[in-house]
Scaffold this motif. Structure first.
Motif, PDB file in Angstrom:
ATOM      1  N   SER A 147      41.535 -17.814  -8.626  1.00  0.00           N
ATOM      2  CA  SER A 147      40.426 -18.168  -9.520  1.00  0.00           C
ATOM      3  C   SER A 147      39.410 -19.105  -8.875  1.00  0.00           C
ATOM      4  CB  SER A 147      40.972 -18.817 -10.799  1.00  0.00           C
ATOM      5  OG  SER A 147      41.688 -20.006 -10.492  1.00  0.00           O
ATOM      6  N   ASP A 148      39.724 -19.641  -7.684  1.00  0.00           N
ATOM      7  CA  ASP A 148      38.851 -20.639  -7.059  1.00  0.00           C
ATOM      8  C   ASP A 148      38.235 -20.182  -5.745  1.00  0.00           C
ATOM      9  OD1 ASP A 148      39.440 -22.509  -9.104  1.00  0.00           O
ATOM     10  OD2 ASP A 148      41.295 -23.074  -8.084  1.00  0.00           O
ATOM     11  N   TYR A 149      38.522 -18.949  -5.352  1.00  0.00           N
ATOM     12  CA  TYR A 149      38.034 -18.464  -4.051  1.00  0.00           C
ATOM     13  C   TYR A 149      37.351 -17.116  -4.257  1.00  0.00           C
ATOM     14  CZ  TYR A 149      38.210 -17.084   0.903  1.00  0.00           C
ATOM     15  OH  TYR A 149      37.892 -16.684   2.186  1.00  0.00           O
ATOM     16  N   PRO A 150      36.145 -16.935  -3.716  1.00  0.00           N
ATOM     17  CA  PRO A 150      35.390 -15.682  -3.938  1.00  0.00           C
ATOM     18  C   PRO A 150      35.888 -14.548  -3.050  1.00  0.00           C
ATOM     19  CG  PRO A 150      34.118 -17.127  -2.533  1.00  0.00           C
ATOM     20  CD  PRO A 150      35.364 -17.902  -2.916  1.00  0.00           C
ATOM     21  N   GLY A 151      37.172 -14.229  -3.173  1.00  0.00           N
ATOM     22  CA  GLY A 151      37.785 -13.250  -2.288  1.00  0.00           C
ATOM     23  C   GLY A 151      37.171 -11.872  -2.370  1.00  0.00           C
ATOM     24  N   GLN A 152      36.888 -11.393  -3.583  1.00  0.00           N
ATOM     25  CA  GLN A 152      36.338 -10.047  -3.732  1.00  0.00           C
ATOM     26  C   GLN A 152      34.936  -9.955  -3.156  1.00  0.00           C
ATOM     27  OE1 GLN A 152      38.144  -7.340  -4.924  1.00  0.00           O
ATOM     28  NE2 GLN A 152      36.420  -6.368  -3.898  1.00  0.00           N
ATOM     29  N   ILE A 153      34.130 -10.983  -3.387  1.00  0.00           N
ATOM     30  CA  ILE A 153      32.772 -11.003  -2.837  1.00  0.00           C
ATOM     31  C   ILE A 153      32.818 -10.975  -1.310  1.00  0.00           C
ATOM     32  CG2 ILE A 153      30.669 -12.395  -2.605  1.00  0.00           C
ATOM     33  CD1 ILE A 153      31.197 -13.441  -5.424  1.00  0.00           C
ATOM     34  N   LEU A 154      33.717 -11.772  -0.729  1.00  0.00           N
ATOM     35  CA  LEU A 154      33.834 -11.826   0.732  1.00  0.00           C
ATOM     36  C   LEU A 154      34.375 -10.511   1.282  1.00  0.00           C
ATOM     37  CD1 LEU A 154      35.264 -15.447   1.074  1.00  0.00           C
ATOM     38  CD2 LEU A 154      32.983 -14.682   1.734  1.00  0.00           C
ATOM     39  N   SER A 155      35.309  -9.898   0.579  1.00  0.00           N
ATOM     40  CA  SER A 155      35.849  -8.608   1.020  1.00  0.00           C
ATOM     41  C   SER A 155      34.771  -7.529   1.032  1.00  0.00           C
ATOM     42  CB  SER A 155      37.008  -8.186   0.110  1.00  0.00           C
ATOM     43  OG  SER A 155      38.086  -9.094   0.219  1.00  0.00           O
ATOM     44  N   ASN A 156      33.928  -7.526   0.021  1.00  0.00           N
ATOM     45  CA  ASN A 156      32.831  -6.554  -0.025  1.00  0.00           C
ATOM     46  C   ASN A 156      31.842  -6.777   1.123  1.00  0.00           C
ATOM     47  OD1 ASN A 156      33.930  -5.439  -2.337  1.00  0.00           O
ATOM     48  ND2 ASN A 156      32.623  -6.607  -3.726  1.00  0.00           N
ATOM     49  N   GLU A 157      31.577  -8.060   1.420  1.00  0.00           N
ATOM     50  CA  GLU A 157      30.684  -8.372   2.535  1.00  0.00           C
ATOM     51  C   GLU A 157      31.311  -7.939   3.860  1.00  0.00           C
ATOM     52  OE1 GLU A 157      27.416  -9.579   4.670  1.00  0.00           O
ATOM     53  OE2 GLU A 157      27.653  -9.218   2.516  1.00  0.00           O
ATOM     54  N   MET A 158      32.637  -8.070   3.971  1.00  0.00           N
ATOM     55  CA  MET A 158      33.331  -7.624   5.173  1.00  0.00           C
ATOM     56  C   MET A 158      33.126  -6.130   5.400  1.00  0.00           C
ATOM     57  SD  MET A 158      35.396  -9.482   7.240  1.00  0.00           S
ATOM     58  CE  MET A 158      36.786  -8.418   7.555  1.00  0.00           C
ATOM     59  N   ILE A 159      33.210  -5.364   4.331  1.00  0.00           N
ATOM     60  CA  ILE A 159      33.015  -3.912   4.441  1.00  0.00           C
ATOM     61  C   ILE A 159      31.620  -3.606   4.973  1.00  0.00           C
ATOM     62  CG2 ILE A 159      32.829  -1.769   3.118  1.00  0.00           C
ATOM     63  CD1 ILE A 159      34.985  -2.890   1.245  1.00  0.00           C
ATOM     64  N   ARG A 160      30.617  -4.327   4.464  1.00  0.00           N
ATOM     65  CA  ARG A 160      29.244  -4.113   4.936  1.00  0.00           C
ATOM     66  C   ARG A 160      29.102  -4.500   6.412  1.00  0.00           C
ATOM     67  NH1 ARG A 160      28.089  -5.756  -0.458  1.00  0.00           N
ATOM     68  NH2 ARG A 160      27.955  -7.950   0.133  1.00  0.00           N
ATOM     69  N   LEU A 161      29.735  -5.586   6.800  1.00  0.00           N
ATOM     70  CA  LEU A 161      29.669  -6.011   8.203  1.00  0.00           C
ATOM     71  C   LEU A 161      30.341  -4.997   9.116  1.00  0.00           C
ATOM     72  CD1 LEU A 161      30.391  -9.852   7.980  1.00  0.00           C
ATOM     73  CD2 LEU A 161      28.258  -8.773   8.708  1.00  0.00           C
ATOM     74  N   GLU A 162      31.476  -4.462   8.690  1.00  0.00           N
ATOM     75  CA  GLU A 162      32.167  -3.462   9.505  1.00  0.00           C
ATOM     76  C   GLU A 162      31.327  -2.195   9.645  1.00  0.00           C
ATOM     77  OE1 GLU A 162      36.802  -3.640   9.170  1.00  0.00           O
ATOM     78  OE2 GLU A 162      35.962  -4.043   7.178  1.00  0.00           O
ATOM     79  N   ASP A 163      30.677  -1.785   8.566  1.00  0.00           N
ATOM     80  CA  ASP A 163      29.800  -0.612   8.644  1.00  0.00           C
ATOM     81  C   ASP A 163      28.644  -0.864   9.618  1.00  0.00           C
ATOM     82  OD1 ASP A 163      31.347   0.741   6.839  1.00  0.00           O
ATOM     83  OD2 ASP A 163      30.085   0.267   5.100  1.00  0.00           O
ATOM     84  N   GLU A 164      28.077  -2.065   9.558  1.00  0.00           N
ATOM     85  CA  GLU A 164      26.969  -2.404  10.449  1.00  0.00           C
ATOM     86  C   GLU A 164      27.432  -2.416  11.900  1.00  0.00           C
ATOM     87  OE1 GLU A 164      23.851  -6.122  11.266  1.00  0.00           O
ATOM     88  OE2 GLU A 164      24.976  -6.022   9.372  1.00  0.00           O
ATOM     89  N   TYR A 165      28.645  -2.935  12.128  1.00  0.00           N
ATOM     90  CA  TYR A 165      29.171  -3.000  13.495  1.00  0.00           C
ATOM     91  C   TYR A 165      29.441  -1.602  14.050  1.00  0.00           C
ATOM     92  CZ  TYR A 165      32.031  -4.406  17.464  1.00  0.00           C
ATOM     93  OH  TYR A 165      32.532  -4.591  18.726  1.00  0.00           O
ATOM     94  N   GLU A 212      27.904   1.086  13.230  1.00  0.00           N
ATOM     95  CA  GLU A 212      26.602   1.693  13.503  1.00  0.00           C
ATOM     96  C   GLU A 212      26.054   1.194  14.835  1.00  0.00           C
ATOM     97  OE1 GLU A 212      22.562   2.621  13.757  1.00  0.00           O
ATOM     98  OE2 GLU A 212      23.218   0.545  13.464  1.00  0.00           O
ATOM     99  N   LEU A 213      26.245  -0.086  15.114  1.00  0.00           N
ATOM    100  CA  LEU A 213      25.798  -0.631  16.398  1.00  0.00           C
ATOM    101  C   LEU A 213      26.583  -0.029  17.562  1.00  0.00           C
ATOM    102  CD1 LEU A 213      25.298  -4.454  15.667  1.00  0.00           C
ATOM    103  CD2 LEU A 213      23.556  -2.829  16.425  1.00  0.00           C
ATOM    104  N   GLN A 214      27.877   0.187  17.332  1.00  0.00           N
ATOM    105  CA  GLN A 214      28.722   0.750  18.383  1.00  0.00           C
ATOM    106  C   GLN A 214      28.295   2.164  18.748  1.00  0.00           C
ATOM    107  OE1 GLN A 214      30.036  -2.081  19.533  1.00  0.00           O
ATOM    108  NE2 GLN A 214      31.946  -1.016  19.919  1.00  0.00           N
ATOM    109  N   SER A 215      27.681   2.846  17.814  1.00  0.00           N
ATOM    110  CA  SER A 215      27.227   4.214  18.090  1.00  0.00           C
ATOM    111  C   SER A 215      25.957   4.230  18.922  1.00  0.00           C
ATOM    112  CB  SER A 215      26.993   4.965  16.770  1.00  0.00           C
ATOM    113  OG  SER A 215      25.891   4.407  16.072  1.00  0.00           O
ATOM    114  N   ARG A 216      25.362   3.038  19.131  1.00  0.00           N
ATOM    115  CA  ARG A 216      24.152   2.926  19.950  1.00  0.00           C
ATOM    116  C   ARG A 216      24.468   2.009  21.133  1.00  0.00           C
ATOM    117  NH1 ARG A 216      20.035   0.247  17.460  1.00  0.00           N
ATOM    118  NH2 ARG A 216      21.260  -0.567  15.721  1.00  0.00           N
TER     119      ARG A 216
END
Length: 233
Positions: free
Chosen positions: A39-57, A59-63
């Protein structure tokens, strides 16, 4: 009482800028903190941001020609923010040591560089004992600093009021045990034997102390480095 949580932070070498982010390690850390403080840690928000970061990474690896420096900086900031958001860090200050990195060829076998031994001159002075308070916008307070000395092995007493540690004032000194109040007052030297080192002290529940010392010197079998034994005082 001033509650202080003790950790030792070594000056680890930074990763090469081209190294891959440790997504899996960070994901496990976020999950563990989330489970501990749902109840005191924004775990779900951070997990969603992790997914976006992994997708971005990916995409970079493909270039292959893509410059990844900006992304790695973004990942570093995200990682730091995710870990320091741990509610545990908001409850108590964290005690840490600042010092130079030990010499690479002896970091895993010997770090005392006792006076009179083969590697005495590998000693490098300059360090401090500090507290960081994440509840006060990461405020850092210096408890004790030494321009030519090294402070190491901090141990907080069970009551949170006292800190036990080992310090060497300069290259001509050896490590001795000291104690100081958590607010930086009341520094006192506990051991003072000449020609030996005393390091790695810990408090026991009966207020006695255990430490490593070279009072009865041993040697590393593959070299000439002085080792130590456990002593109780």
């Amino acid at each position: 009482a001033i509650a202080v949580t003790a950790i030792t932070m070594h000056a680890a070498d930074k990763k090469d800028i081209g190294s891959a982010p440790d997504f899996e390690g960070l994901r496990r850390a976020i999950r563990e903190i989330s489970n501990s403080y749902p109840s005191d840690y924004p775990g779900q928000i951070l997990s969603n941001e992790m997914i976006r970061l992994e997708d971005e990474y990916r995409e970079l690896q493909s270039r292959p020609a893509a410059d990844q420096s900006a992304f790695l900086k973004k990942y570093e900031i995200f990682s730091r923010n995710a870990l320091t958001a741990n509610p545990l860090l908001k409850k108590t200050p964290v005690l840490f040591v600042v010092r130079h990195q030990y010499k690479r060829d002896h970091h895993n076998t010997e770090t005392m560089f006792q006076t009179g031994e083969i590697n005495t001159r590998s000693y490098q002075g300059g360090g401090a004992l500090k507290i960081i308070d994440f509840a006060q916008d990461c405020k850092v307070t210096t408890i004790l600093a030494s321009e030519k000395g090294v402070i190491r092995d901090p141990e907080v007493h069970f009551d949170g009021r006292r800190i036990l540690f080992s310090m060497r004032k300069d290259v001509d000194d050896n490590y001795h045990l000291y104690e100081i109040n958590a607010d930086g007052s009341g520094l006192r030297q506990i051991t003072s034997a000449g020609g030996v080192f005393d390091i790695d002290p810990i408090y026991l529940p009966d207020d006695s102390i255990v430490c490593t010392s070279s009072r009865e010197p041993k040697y590393c079998m593959c070299n000439r480095h002085i080792m130590g034994n456990l002593y109780r005082m």
